[in-house]
Design an enzyme around this catalytic site. Sequence first.
Site, PDB file in Angstrom:
ATOM      1  N   GLU A 261      -3.501   7.650  -3.973  1.00 21.16           N
ATOM      2  CA  GLU A 261      -4.007   7.188  -5.275  1.00 21.16           C
ATOM      3  C   GLU A 261      -5.507   7.422  -5.436  1.00 21.16           C
ATOM      4  O   GLU A 261      -6.224   7.353  -4.441  1.00 21.16           O
ATOM      5  CB  GLU A 261      -3.638   5.709  -5.523  1.00 21.16           C
ATOM      6  CG  GLU A 261      -4.211   4.713  -4.535  1.00 21.16           C
ATOM      7  CD  GLU A 261      -3.707   3.284  -4.797  1.00 21.16           C
ATOM      8  OE1 GLU A 261      -2.478   3.056  -4.810  1.00 21.16           O
ATOM      9  OE2 GLU A 261      -4.566   2.411  -4.984  1.00 21.16           O
TER      10      GLU A 261
ATOM     11  N   ARG B 260       0.869  -1.179   0.000  1.00 18.37           N
ATOM     12  CA  ARG B 260       0.000   0.000   0.000  1.00 18.37           C
ATOM     13  C   ARG B 260       0.906   1.229   0.000  1.00 18.37           C
ATOM     14  O   ARG B 260       2.006   1.215   0.576  1.00 18.37           O
ATOM     15  CB  ARG B 260      -0.901   0.039   1.233  1.00 18.37           C
ATOM     16  CG  ARG B 260      -2.062  -0.947   1.200  1.00 18.37           C
ATOM     17  CD  ARG B 260      -3.120  -0.591   0.147  1.00 18.37           C
ATOM     18  NE  ARG B 260      -4.250  -1.512   0.130  1.00 18.37           N
ATOM     19  CZ  ARG B 260      -4.344  -2.597  -0.650  1.00 18.37           C
ATOM     20  NH1 ARG B 260      -3.361  -2.897  -1.480  1.00 18.37           N
ATOM     21  NH2 ARG B 260      -5.418  -3.356  -0.610  1.00 18.37           N
TER      22      ARG B 260
ATOM     23  N   HIS C  93      -1.903   0.485  -9.635  1.00 16.49           N
ATOM     24  CA  HIS C  93      -2.474  -0.516  -8.721  1.00 16.49           C
ATOM     25  C   HIS C  93      -3.073  -1.687  -9.505  1.00 16.49           C
ATOM     26  O   HIS C  93      -4.271  -1.984  -9.393  1.00 16.49           O
ATOM     27  CB  HIS C  93      -3.522   0.138  -7.811  1.00 16.49           C
ATOM     28  CG  HIS C  93      -3.739  -0.619  -6.534  1.00 16.49           C
ATOM     29  ND1 HIS C  93      -4.053  -0.007  -5.350  1.00 16.49           N
ATOM     30  CD2 HIS C  93      -3.703  -1.955  -6.246  1.00 16.49           C
ATOM     31  CE1 HIS C  93      -4.195  -0.927  -4.403  1.00 16.49           C
ATOM     32  NE2 HIS C  93      -3.984  -2.110  -4.919  1.00 16.49           N
TER      33      HIS C  93
HETATM   34  C1  DGY Z   1      -5.362  -6.222  -2.996  1.00 14.22           C
HETATM   35  O1  DGY Z   1      -6.026  -7.227  -3.295  1.00 14.22           O
HETATM   36  O2  DGY Z   1      -5.150  -5.875  -1.832  1.00 14.22           O
HETATM   37  C2  DGY Z   1      -4.842  -5.440  -4.132  1.00 14.22           C
HETATM   38  O3  DGY Z   1      -3.980  -4.454  -3.723  1.00 14.22           O
HETATM   39  C3  DGY Z   1      -6.005  -4.852  -4.904  1.00 14.22           C
HETATM   40  O4  DGY Z   1      -6.640  -3.921  -4.104  1.00 14.22           O
END
Ligand code: DGY
Length: 321
Positions: free
Chosen positions: A269, A240, A287
């Site tokens: 983001e 993240r 992402h």
């Molecule tokens: C997750 O599955 O956590 C990916 O980052 C998509 O949000």
Amino acid sequence: MSKPQVLVACVVFPEVLDALRGHFEVQAIAEGEVWHQQDFVQRLAGKQGAFITGAHRIDAQALAAAPELKIVANMSVGYNNLDVAAMAAAGVVGTNTPDVLTETTADFGFALLMAAARRMLEAEKFLRAGRWQRWRYDMFAGRDVHGSTLGILGMGRIGQALAQRGAWGFGMEVLYHNRHRLDARTEDLCKARYVGMHELLAESDHLVLVLPYTPQAHHIIGAPELARMKPTATLVNIGRGGLVDEDALAQALADGRLAAAGLDVFEGEPRVNPALLALPNVVLSPHIASATVPTRLAMARLAADNLISFFAGSGALTPVN
Ligand code: DGY
């Protein structure tokens, strides 16, 4: 008996939406529509279930607006957008989509690592701009991946899948740091060695962040951590955005204190820090680490199945609380 009311706050595969419509009274976002958090919260009122992604938060305000809410299916493995404690207190179940995206996400982490270390995007831009005139010994010379040291911060399922790629596929020495040390069998499978954070930072040629984002992990990579890394190192973030202090990262990359970065996630983001956008030695992606058609379909189906199973009285399949 009337069907439960479910809010679908993201665009999903038509077949998944059809399956949801077979079980529920669905209010779904339309193609091209954008629901900011406030719009989302308003629409959540009166719903018993919700199908969401990380773009929306289930926090105290959302819970207060939706007293009938029973379950939120999050179409992602990370669930830092769910206030799990507040949901538990309100009796709302949260679910995520573990396992189905592990290998796909690890593939992409490796792709970012390789693209950044081998300067693939810089080279591609140069070629497309018509600037390639002759072969040169040092043209886009990058750093090796095979035989180097791979550091992994966060050794859950995706971290382990990365370790296996690195160790078995690329002959890398794999170091990892995690809240808990893995059992000996899993360490053997991953050919991975547990180290402290200092050693991980100092020894990694390529460091991949794949730990969950929590308040304790906020900016776990900031200026002091970057200063401990090798100036030839690559940093990859598929966890993240909030794990990294982006200003400090941009400064380290601009000053040559870190060679390259590959980033799939960003703190604000879909807004991307302009300091990162201005740098040539960062590979950026929106992402998409889990974005293959089969994996996104598996994620969507699992999120839908969580809702269907829950309302059928069989419980959520992959609850997080
Ligand atoms: C997750 O599955 O956590 C990916 O980052 C998509 O949000």
